[in-house]
Design an enzyme around this catalytic site. Structure first.
Site, PDB file in Angstrom:
ATOM      1  N   ASP A  12      64.283  -6.914  40.837  1.00 35.39           N
ATOM      2  CA  ASP A  12      64.377  -7.550  39.512  1.00 35.39           C
ATOM      3  C   ASP A  12      64.002  -9.027  39.658  1.00 35.39           C
ATOM      4  O   ASP A  12      64.536  -9.729  40.515  1.00 35.39           O
ATOM      5  CB  ASP A  12      65.813  -7.406  38.990  1.00 35.39           C
ATOM      6  CG  ASP A  12      65.950  -7.844  37.546  1.00 35.39           C
ATOM      7  OD1 ASP A  12      66.264  -6.988  36.697  1.00 35.39           O
ATOM      8  OD2 ASP A  12      65.741  -9.033  37.264  1.00 35.39           O
ATOM      9  N   ASP A 110      60.282  -6.798  34.087  1.00 38.26           N
ATOM     10  CA  ASP A 110      60.607  -7.516  35.327  1.00 38.26           C
ATOM     11  C   ASP A 110      61.391  -6.697  36.330  1.00 38.26           C
ATOM     12  O   ASP A 110      61.996  -7.243  37.232  1.00 38.26           O
ATOM     13  CB  ASP A 110      61.308  -8.850  35.003  1.00 38.26           C
ATOM     14  CG  ASP A 110      62.803  -8.719  34.881  1.00 38.26           C
ATOM     15  OD1 ASP A 110      63.259  -7.657  34.439  1.00 38.26           O
ATOM     16  OD2 ASP A 110      63.500  -9.684  35.235  1.00 38.26           O
ATOM     17  N   GLU A 111      61.360  -5.364  36.194  1.00 34.66           N
ATOM     18  CA  GLU A 111      62.088  -4.598  37.214  1.00 34.66           C
ATOM     19  C   GLU A 111      61.397  -3.289  37.574  1.00 34.66           C
ATOM     20  O   GLU A 111      60.710  -2.684  36.751  1.00 34.66           O
ATOM     21  CB  GLU A 111      63.536  -4.344  36.788  1.00 34.66           C
ATOM     22  CG  GLU A 111      63.679  -3.575  35.532  1.00 34.66           C
ATOM     23  CD  GLU A 111      65.131  -3.339  35.135  1.00 34.66           C
ATOM     24  OE1 GLU A 111      65.991  -3.166  36.009  1.00 34.66           O
ATOM     25  OE2 GLU A 111      65.368  -3.304  33.928  1.00 34.66           O
TER      26      GLU A 111
HETATM   27  P1  TTP Z   1      66.519  -9.727  32.724  1.00 28.82           P
HETATM   28  O1  TTP Z   1      66.019  -9.235  34.053  1.00 28.82           O
HETATM   29  O2  TTP Z   1      67.684  -9.019  32.104  1.00 28.82           O
HETATM   30  O3  TTP Z   1      66.936 -11.250  32.847  1.00 28.82           O
HETATM   31  P2  TTP Z   1      66.256 -12.431  33.641  1.00 28.82           P
HETATM   32  O4  TTP Z   1      65.124 -11.964  34.498  1.00 28.82           O
HETATM   33  O5  TTP Z   1      65.902 -13.509  32.672  1.00 28.82           O
HETATM   34  O6  TTP Z   1      67.451 -12.977  34.526  1.00 28.82           O
HETATM   35  P3  TTP Z   1      68.048 -12.346  35.870  1.00 28.82           P
HETATM   36  O7  TTP Z   1      67.768 -13.372  36.936  1.00 28.82           O
HETATM   37  O8  TTP Z   1      69.494 -12.186  35.591  1.00 28.82           O
HETATM   38  O9  TTP Z   1      67.345 -11.044  36.123  1.00 28.82           O
HETATM   39  O10 TTP Z   1      65.349  -9.708  31.669  1.00 28.82           O
HETATM   40  C1  TTP Z   1      63.994  -9.995  31.995  1.00 28.82           C
HETATM   41  C2  TTP Z   1      63.331 -10.765  30.893  1.00 28.82           C
HETATM   42  O11 TTP Z   1      63.376 -10.026  29.673  1.00 28.82           O
HETATM   43  C3  TTP Z   1      63.995 -12.091  30.590  1.00 28.82           C
HETATM   44  O12 TTP Z   1      63.509 -13.156  31.412  1.00 28.82           O
HETATM   45  C4  TTP Z   1      63.692 -12.296  29.147  1.00 28.82           C
HETATM   46  C5  TTP Z   1      63.546 -10.894  28.575  1.00 28.82           C
HETATM   47  N1  TTP Z   1      64.754 -10.558  27.774  1.00 28.82           N
HETATM   48  C6  TTP Z   1      64.711 -10.750  26.390  1.00 28.82           C
HETATM   49  O13 TTP Z   1      63.691 -11.164  25.838  1.00 28.82           O
HETATM   50  N2  TTP Z   1      65.871 -10.491  25.673  1.00 28.82           N
HETATM   51  C7  TTP Z   1      67.023 -10.048  26.267  1.00 28.82           C
HETATM   52  O14 TTP Z   1      68.046  -9.834  25.580  1.00 28.82           O
HETATM   53  C8  TTP Z   1      67.038  -9.842  27.699  1.00 28.82           C
HETATM   54  C9  TTP Z   1      68.296  -9.350  28.394  1.00 28.82           C
HETATM   55  C10 TTP Z   1      65.875 -10.117  28.404  1.00 28.82           C
HETATM   56 MG    MG Z   2      65.339 -10.317  35.784  1.00 27.30          MG
END
Ligand code: TTP
Ligand code: MG
Length: 364
Positions: A12, A110-111
């Site tokens: 991720d 992103d995963e």
């Molecule tokens: P995530 O992987 O949930 O969050 P992140 O990558 O920002 O942070 P982390 O380091 O905890 O993994 O989500 C990936 C992307 O998806 C995030 O950068 C922005 C987008 N996103 C939204 O647009 N709305 C949301 O509610 C969430 C959870 C994510």
């Molecule tokens: Mg992330």
């Protein structure tokens, strides 16, 4: 269900949209950064898409109304989102992972989950492979990620989240119970805040006292969550990736601020994109049959055009001419372009292709 022992990874990207904004504008590094509506201070509208770890210290979270986030963190820097950039970078990163040639399932921008079983039989080496993946992604795209490695998909996902950012957490089968013992009950997928509080009020705060209980005991203590927890603690949840995703195309795209009819810029972007895509095709030992281009005008209308060859090819001059032909009529469009993409699909492996072990592949 099939419970053959497997070594699975979940990767991720860290604070993904914020990481991209920081990469594009290094002054944002170490700032309390929120990605969301840049006018929120005035309009009080919008939600937080994501935020930097510095902003998270103030309790800001994805999905929170911007207004509330700015109350918690009044000095935050707000960056608007640039979605086409995010998908461009995501595609590049997923492409690095696909090249390892092992089962992969990309589950969001992103995963991704990967099955490492065919390239390693032990968790120490799996951790080393995870480290190489992280280094390679950072070297090429300047984005950090966190990786969890475990015997089931759910535990791998929990592990990637365990030590974020920029971490690898390896939960080998003999460590599964101690991993769960360190977790608060609300970290368990399916147990939300409400049920977590209910269990807390009954003195059940974390998983430490629960991990080694029998299924029957867990059902007695936890009711309907008992079965779920027993399966989770004992690795009886999904541990395979159903859709092995074969590579369907090789592509590169670029967003830019194009001016109408700026042929010099367009030509150099097209040549550069072609070269990168062609290089990937050759490096990965593919032949291809279909050339496509994607163009986005400044009013956001997006078109794709494709041409298929009669036979598979990797002839550079032939392919470049097709890319030029497919794009030519759109370059003088008065709206101007803001994105160009080049893609090769209908791929076939070249006869001299041999899958390369991951370490060799990355250090070539
Ligand atoms: P995530 O992987 O949930 O969050 P992140 O990558 O920002 O942070 P982390 O380091 O905890 O993994 O989500 C990936 C992307 O998806 C995030 O950068 C922005 C987008 N996103 C939204 O647009 N709305 C949301 O509610 C969430 C959870 C994510
Ligand atoms: Mg992330």
């Amino acid at each position: 269900m099939d419970y053959q022992p497997r070594i699975l990874a979940h990767l991720d990207l860290d604070m993904f949209y914020a990481s991209v904004e920081i990469r594009e504008n290094p002054e944002l590094k170490d700032k309390t950064l929120i990605v969301g509506n840049p006018n929120a201070r005035k309009t009080k509208k919008g939600v937080v898409l994501t935020c930097s770890y510095e902003a998270r210290k103030f309790g800001v979270r994805s999905g929170m109304p911007m207004n509330e986030a700015l109350q918690r963190c009044p000095d935050a820097v707000i960056s608007s989102s640039s979605r086409s950039k995010y998908s461009e970078i995501s595609n590049n990163i997923m492409s690095i992972l696909r090249d390892i040639d092992i089962p992969i399932k990309i589950t969001s921008i992103d995963e991704a989950y990967l099955d490492l079983t065919s390239i390693t039989q032990n968790y120490t080496e799996a951790g080393y492979i995870g480290k190489i993946m992280k280094e390679e992604i950072f070297k090429r795209e300047k984005i950090t990620c966190s990786i969890g490695i475990a015997p089931t998909l759910t535990i791998a996902k929990m592990a990637s989240d365990y030590n974020k950012p920029d971490a690898i957490t390896v939960v080998s089968p003999n460590l599964v119970h101690s991993f769960f013992s360190s977790l608060d009950l609300t970290k368990i997928p399916g147990i939300g805040k409400k049920s977590g509080l209910r269990f807390k009020s009954r003195g059940i705060e974390n998983c430490a006292t629960l991990v080694s209980k029998s299924r029957q005991d867990l059902v007695t203590i936890m009711g309907r969550y008992g079965n779920h927890l027993y399966d989770l603690f004992n690795c009886r949840t999904r541990n395979y990736i159903r859709n092995e995703r074969k590579r369907k195309s090789i592509s590169h795209e670029r967003t830019f601020h194009g001016k109408p009819g700026d042929m010099k810029t367009y030509d150099s972007i097209i040549s550069n994109l072609f070269e990168r895509t062609y290089q990937s095709l050759v490096n990965k030992k593919f032949l291809m049959k279909t050339v496509s281009v994607k163009l986005r005008f400044n009013d956001f209308e997006t078109i794709t055009r494709a041409k298929s060859l009669e036979q598979v090819s990797s002839e550079m001059d032939e392919l470049f001419i097709i890319v030029k032909e497919l794009t030519a009529e759109f370059l003088e469009d008065p709206r101007g372009l803001r994105l160009i993409g080049v893609s090769f699909s209908n791929l076939m492996r070249a006869p001299d292709y041999e899958p390369t072990p991951i370490s060799k592949y990355f250090y070539q």
